[in-house]
Motif scaffolding. Structure first.
Motif, mmCIF file in Angstrom:
data_model
loop_
_atom_site.group_PDB
_atom_site.id
_atom_site.type_symbol
_atom_site.label_atom_id
_atom_site.label_comp_id
_atom_site.label_asym_id
_atom_site.label_seq_id
_atom_site.Cartn_x
_atom_site.Cartn_y
_atom_site.Cartn_z
ATOM 1 N N CYS A 54 -0.584 1.091 1.002
ATOM 2 C CA CYS A 54 -1.389 2.299 0.860
ATOM 3 C C CYS A 54 -1.084 3.237 2.024
ATOM 4 C CB CYS A 54 -2.876 1.942 0.815
ATOM 5 S SG CYS A 54 -3.915 3.353 0.403
ATOM 6 N N GLU A 55 0.125 3.752 2.032
ATOM 7 C CA GLU A 55 0.563 4.702 3.047
ATOM 8 C C GLU A 55 1.825 5.398 2.563
ATOM 9 O OE1 GLU A 55 2.745 2.698 6.511
ATOM 10 O OE2 GLU A 55 1.467 1.092 5.747
ATOM 11 N N VAL A 56 2.223 6.419 3.266
ATOM 12 C CA VAL A 56 3.448 7.141 2.930
ATOM 13 C C VAL A 56 4.633 6.326 3.425
ATOM 14 C CG1 VAL A 56 4.748 9.270 3.273
ATOM 15 C CG2 VAL A 56 2.264 9.355 3.033
ATOM 16 N N VAL A 57 5.620 6.137 2.545
ATOM 17 C CA VAL A 57 6.790 5.317 2.863
ATOM 18 C C VAL A 57 8.070 6.058 2.478
ATOM 19 C CG1 VAL A 57 5.587 3.112 2.629
ATOM 20 C CG2 VAL A 57 6.640 4.144 0.626
ATOM 21 N N PRO A 58 9.184 5.713 3.114
ATOM 22 C CA PRO A 58 10.447 6.351 2.729
ATOM 23 C C PRO A 58 10.985 5.771 1.417
ATOM 24 C CG PRO A 58 10.822 4.788 4.498
ATOM 25 C CD PRO A 58 9.341 4.842 4.268
ATOM 26 N N GLY A 81 0.123 0.816 -3.299
ATOM 27 C CA GLY A 81 -0.881 -0.186 -2.963
ATOM 28 C C GLY A 81 -2.290 0.324 -2.768
ATOM 29 N N CYS A 82 -2.596 1.541 -3.117
ATOM 30 C CA CYS A 82 -3.942 2.094 -2.923
ATOM 31 C C CYS A 82 -4.802 1.780 -4.149
ATOM 32 C CB CYS A 82 -3.895 3.603 -2.713
ATOM 33 S SG CYS A 82 -2.973 4.090 -1.256
ATOM 34 N N SER A 83 -6.063 1.402 -3.899
ATOM 35 C CA SER A 83 -6.982 1.152 -5.021
ATOM 36 C C SER A 83 -7.667 2.465 -5.388
ATOM 37 C CB SER A 83 -8.013 0.099 -4.658
ATOM 38 O OG SER A 83 -8.828 0.570 -3.590
ATOM 39 N N ASN A 84 -8.148 2.544 -6.602
ATOM 40 C CA ASN A 84 -8.786 3.779 -7.071
ATOM 41 C C ASN A 84 -10.305 3.764 -6.897
ATOM 42 O OD1 ASN A 84 -6.377 4.876 -7.863
ATOM 43 N ND2 ASN A 84 -6.469 4.009 -9.921
#
Length: 85
Positions: A54-58, A81-84
């Motif tokens: 749950c983050e910005v990735v390349p 990986g972020c939940s809603n």
């Protein structure tokens, strides 16, 4: 006869090693995407899978332009990986 076969195998190995050097040199430089990047995408070859965080990735996309040149473009995406809730 054995000498001829050994000589032929050494010649084949030399040609194969030269091909490996050419492939290594032909690898395109990784370009960093910005909003000002002028893209000329004719064919997408591959895109890296997005990580389950749950983050910005390349991420990277390998593509060919309309002149047949291969490019590697690196850009940033939000992970899966972020939940809603």
């Amino acid at each position: 006869m054995k000498g001829f076969i050994a000589l032929a195998l050494m010649g084949i190995a030399t040609v194969a090693a030269a091909d490996d050097v050419e492939v290594a040199q032909a690898q395109p430089v990784v370009e960093q995407y910005t909003y000002a990047t002028d893209l000329d995408v004719a064919h997408v070859i591959s895109v890296t899978p997005t990580a389950d965080v749950c983050e910005v990735v390349p991420a990277q996309m390998i593509y060919e332009d309309h002149q047949g040149q291969r490019h590697i473009l690196e850009y940033r995406v939000m992970g899966n990986g972020c939940s809603n809730g």
